[in-house]
Design an enzyme around this catalytic site. Structure first.
Site, PDB file in Angstrom:
ATOM      1  N   LEU A   1       0.912  -1.148  -0.031  1.00  0.00           N
ATOM      2  CA  LEU A   1       0.026   0.129  -0.114  1.00  0.00           C
ATOM      3  C   LEU A   1       0.890   1.292  -0.010  1.00  0.00           C
ATOM      4  O   LEU A   1       0.805   2.081  -0.890  1.00  0.00           O
ATOM      5  CB  LEU A   1      -0.992   0.159   1.197  1.00  0.00           C
TER       6      LEU A   1
ATOM      7  N   TYR B   1      -5.806   0.402  -9.265  1.00  0.00           N
ATOM      8  CA  TYR B   1      -5.170   0.514  -7.892  1.00  0.00           C
ATOM      9  C   TYR B   1      -5.172  -0.810  -7.265  1.00  0.00           C
ATOM     10  O   TYR B   1      -4.104  -1.165  -7.024  1.00  0.00           O
ATOM     11  CB  TYR B   1      -5.928   1.543  -7.066  1.00  0.00           C
TER      12      TYR B   1
ATOM     13  N   VAL C   1       2.461   1.939  -3.478  1.00  0.00           N
ATOM     14  CA  VAL C   1       1.611   2.452  -4.376  1.00  0.00           C
ATOM     15  C   VAL C   1       0.969   3.819  -3.800  1.00  0.00           C
ATOM     16  O   VAL C   1       1.031   4.696  -4.624  1.00  0.00           O
ATOM     17  CB  VAL C   1       0.684   1.463  -4.490  1.00  0.00           C
ATOM     18  N   GLU C   2       0.964   4.072  -2.774  1.00  0.00           N
ATOM     19  CA  GLU C   2       0.231   5.337  -2.154  1.00  0.00           C
ATOM     20  C   GLU C   2       1.337   6.359  -2.298  1.00  0.00           C
ATOM     21  O   GLU C   2       0.982   7.577  -2.901  1.00  0.00           O
ATOM     22  CB  GLU C   2      -0.142   5.282  -0.780  1.00  0.00           C
ATOM     23  N   SER C   3       2.555   6.360  -1.614  1.00  0.00           N
ATOM     24  CA  SER C   3       3.384   7.501  -1.514  1.00  0.00           C
ATOM     25  C   SER C   3       4.878   7.195  -2.060  1.00  0.00           C
ATOM     26  O   SER C   3       5.631   8.099  -2.024  1.00  0.00           O
ATOM     27  CB  SER C   3       3.408   7.892  -0.089  1.00  0.00           C
TER      28      SER C   3
END
Length: 157
Positions: free
Chosen positions: A46, A136, A49-51
């Site tokens: 996560l 996503y 992918v997120e940051s």
């Protein structure tokens, strides 16, 4: 064949990173994921992918930190300083834990709910058709599988 090269490069980078001493953020992921019974590779995927592990990340919608927590979510799960890596990972992992309970451990639904909101995904289950949500979920799944493979096959010394 074109798809194998990026996968090989990503796997190589992860294995090379695994040989180094874990960063403070990676240690936080391991600690909180273990504490809450969530796969650490999923939390790390996560964050990938997120940051991309940027503790100062700020989205155009207001999501903050490595786990890209919205302000209300950050407060709800105890991150009073959402750009603090430890607080952000702790709160994000607590949030993922509630999603795991809600969606009975189905990581596809957990990832979709993390991205799009648990209410929306809860109503639709796997019938979501939003291309952004699908992309996503696929990106998180790819990163998760790469990390699981790397964890199951530690480098030989």
């Amino acid at each position: 064949m074109k798809l194998l090269l990026p996968l090989f490069i990503a796997l190589h980078l992860i294995v090379a990173r695994a040989q180094s001493v874990p960063s403070y953020s990676e240690s936080c992921v391991q600690r909180y994921a273990t504490h809450y019974g969530v796969p650490p590779e999923f939390i790390a995927a996560l964050i990938d992918v997120e940051s991309g592990w940027n503790p100062h990340a700020l989205s155009n919608k207001g999501a903050m930190g490595m786990m890209q927590l919205m302000p209300a979510t950050a407060r709800r799960f105890g991150a009073l300083q959402p750009f603090d890596g430890n607080q952000n990972i702790a709160a994000g992992t607590r949030y993922v834990t509630t999603l795991m309970w809600e969606f009975h451990g189905d990581l596809r639904l957990v990832a979709a709910a993390y991205y799009a909101g648990d209410h929306w995904v809860g109503q639709k289950r796997l019938n979501y058709r939003n291309p952004d949500v699908v992309a996503y979920v696929q990106a998180v799944r790819r990163r998760y599988l790469i990390r699981k493979f790397a964890a199951a096959n530690p480098p030989r010394r």
